[in-house]
Design an enzyme around this catalytic site. Structure first.
Site: not given
Ligand SMILES: NC(=O)c1ccc[n+]([C@@H]2O[C@H](COP(=O)([O-])OP(=O)(O)OC[C@H]3O[C@@H](n4cnc5c(N)ncnc54)[C@H](O)[C@@H]3O)[C@@H](O)[C@H]2O)c1
Length: 455
Positions: A121, A156, A214, A218, A259, A262, A270, A273
């Protein structure tokens, strides 16, 4: 298709595993050696229903590999998905350092056409920054390889991530109209064809609109939650039942039932932030997003409401008092503790001088880890990590429920009553009916359900 996923966290691992499940050849990269070792030894770093089986099946089939080798990861996939974290910076904006580091690595090693897919995101305009970071690395090496940056945000939900990825409501893809963008469009279309067999789910748009979509999604969901929480607090004052109100408004198709719950406030990695980051983007354009500022302020206050109800009932000084807490993860079916309301509640109870016994079906290890970061050693010593829900209740003044796990929905109320010192439940997720609880002999405190104290 050959695909590289950069960042093997919640989104990266689920995306990689699910794309492998469809027959693609997937290479998952991460900088975290421990995480990669765990995955290569058959372990899973997160709790996500169904994920372990998909990962095991596709590793065994040779379609899913995990590595920290950056050069090999760039060489592998024609499609390079960036799925690294975008945590909030000090000023609330999205910290793009990991996204840009991933982009630089691609530029450093690529020698042929690549599609770089922003799945993280990221604020509007990030694709341009990714483009510039890759181009700078190519220029430094004098490499003329072509590439295109695409936005494909992920929708997701943690706790249902595999199901959501395999059966998405929609797929949003933003491409530009350059020849490379057209080529990227074709490859993304091919990749997502299996998801569109039943009906077309893909919304094609320009890159900036995809990035914006996105955040808009959210922000809308967070707004619904804060709206209901604010009204629930008023319902408590005026003696109305927010659950009745929820049904009353949700039946209007323009509003809908989803959604509108209460509760104890939203958390997770997500909503908090992303709401902040969108506000921050607006400020860069001299616009103040008044609604989202309120959404955030209401949520910060809401996380305190459960604890305030406890204090109202037992007094400011909670020393010598013990409480049972059910549910620690920010929502059910995950062990994610990021911004979890339970962290705020536990701190409030400890600040009042209380001791607590806590239980969560899957987040115990992660809860201990984050609470050790939040709290002092003395405070940690006042927390007991129980092994079953019932095990939390002994000698407790009351039970406080923070996460709506299914396992908490139909508990043995007789046992709860006989174990607690007093038959009192603070229900931060409105799992039970006040009338039923009254009949069962409980003093019941829900969110926005004080009608019973009035009649
Ligand atoms: N978690 C959710 O439900 C969700 C849903 C939709 C979107 N997102 C978005 O997706 C993105 C990832 O979220 P997440 O929850 O999966 O994060 P996370 O912290 O679980 O995973 C991120 C991973 O990236 C790795 N990483 C960091 N820098 C790196 C690099 N240079 N090369 C390789 N790996 C590297 C970290 O070690 C970590 O394992 C965010 O932008 C988040 O907002 C998350």
């Amino acid at each position: 298709m050959k695909i590289t996923i950069i960042g093997t966290g919640y989104v990266g691992l689920v995306t990689g595993a699910c794309l492998a499940e469809l027959g693609n050849d997937v290479f998952c990269l991460d900088v975290d050696q421990k995480k990669i070792d765990l995955l290569n030894n058959g372990g899973i770093p997160i709790h996500e229903p169904g994920l372990e089986e998909v990962v095991a099946r596709n590793r065994a089939a040779g379609r899913l590999q995990f590595s920290t080798d950056v050069a090999a990861s760039v060489a592998h996939g024609c499609l390079q998905f960036i799925a690294v974290g975008t945590p909030p910076d000090e000023d609330g904006s999205a910290d793009l350092q990991y996204v840009l580091a991933a982009a630089k690595n691609i530029g450093k090693y690529m020698t042929e056409f690549k599609v770089i897919v922003d799945k993280s995101t990221v604020p509007v305009g990030t694709a341009d920054r990714v483009q510039a970071a890759v181009q700078a690395e190519l220029a430094a090496r004098g490499d003329a390889s072509k590439f295109s940056v695409v936005s494909n945000p992920e929708f997701l939900k943690e706790g249902a991530a595999v199901e959501d990825f395999m059966r998405p409501d929609r797929i949003v893809i933003g491409c530009d109209s350059t020849p490379e963008g057209e080529k990227a469009h074709g490859l993304m279309k091919k990749l997502y064809t299996p998801f569109n067999r039943n009906h077309e789910r893909t919304f094609w748009m320009d890159v900036r609109s995809a990035e914006f979509t996105k955040y808009a999604a959210n922000a809308m969901l967070a707004t619904r939650i804060s709206f209901m929480n604010e009204l629930a607090n008023l319902a408590d004052q005026v003696g109305a039942d927010i659950e009745a109100v929820r049904h009353g408004i949700g039946s209007d198709p323009r509003i809908g039932h989803s959604f509108l719950y209460a509760g104890a406030g939203y958390g997770g990695s997500c909503f908090p932030k992303d709401v902040q980051a969108l506000e921050r983007t607006a400020r860069q354009y001299n616009q103040d997003l008044l609604i989202l500022r309120a959404v955030e302020a209401v949520n910060d206050k809401q996380k305190l409401v459960l604890g305030q109800k406890v204090v109202k009932r037992f007094g400011e000084d909670l020393s010598g008092k013990h409480f049972a807490v059910w549910g620690l993860a920010f929502k059910p079916n995950t062990d994610d503790m990021r911004e979890a309301p339970a962290r705020v509640l536990i701190k409030q109870l400890l600040d009042g001088g209380a001791t607590v016994a806590v239980y969560d079906p899957v987040a115990m290890t992660e809860a201990r880890r984050v609470l050790e970061l939040d709290l002092t050693a003395e405070e940690m010593a006042r927390i007991r990590f129980a092994t079953t829900p019932m095990d939390t209740l002994t000698a407790a003044e009351a039970l406080v429920i923070v996460t709506e796990w299914k396992a908490f929905r139909s508990p043995d109320f007789d046992r709860i009553k006989s174990s607690l010192k007093q038959a009192i439940i603070f229900d931060g997720r409105n799992l039970f009916e006040p009338e039923v609880m009254a009949e069962a002999g409980f003093e019941y405190h829900g969110i926005g359900r004080s009608i019973l104290t009035r009649v």
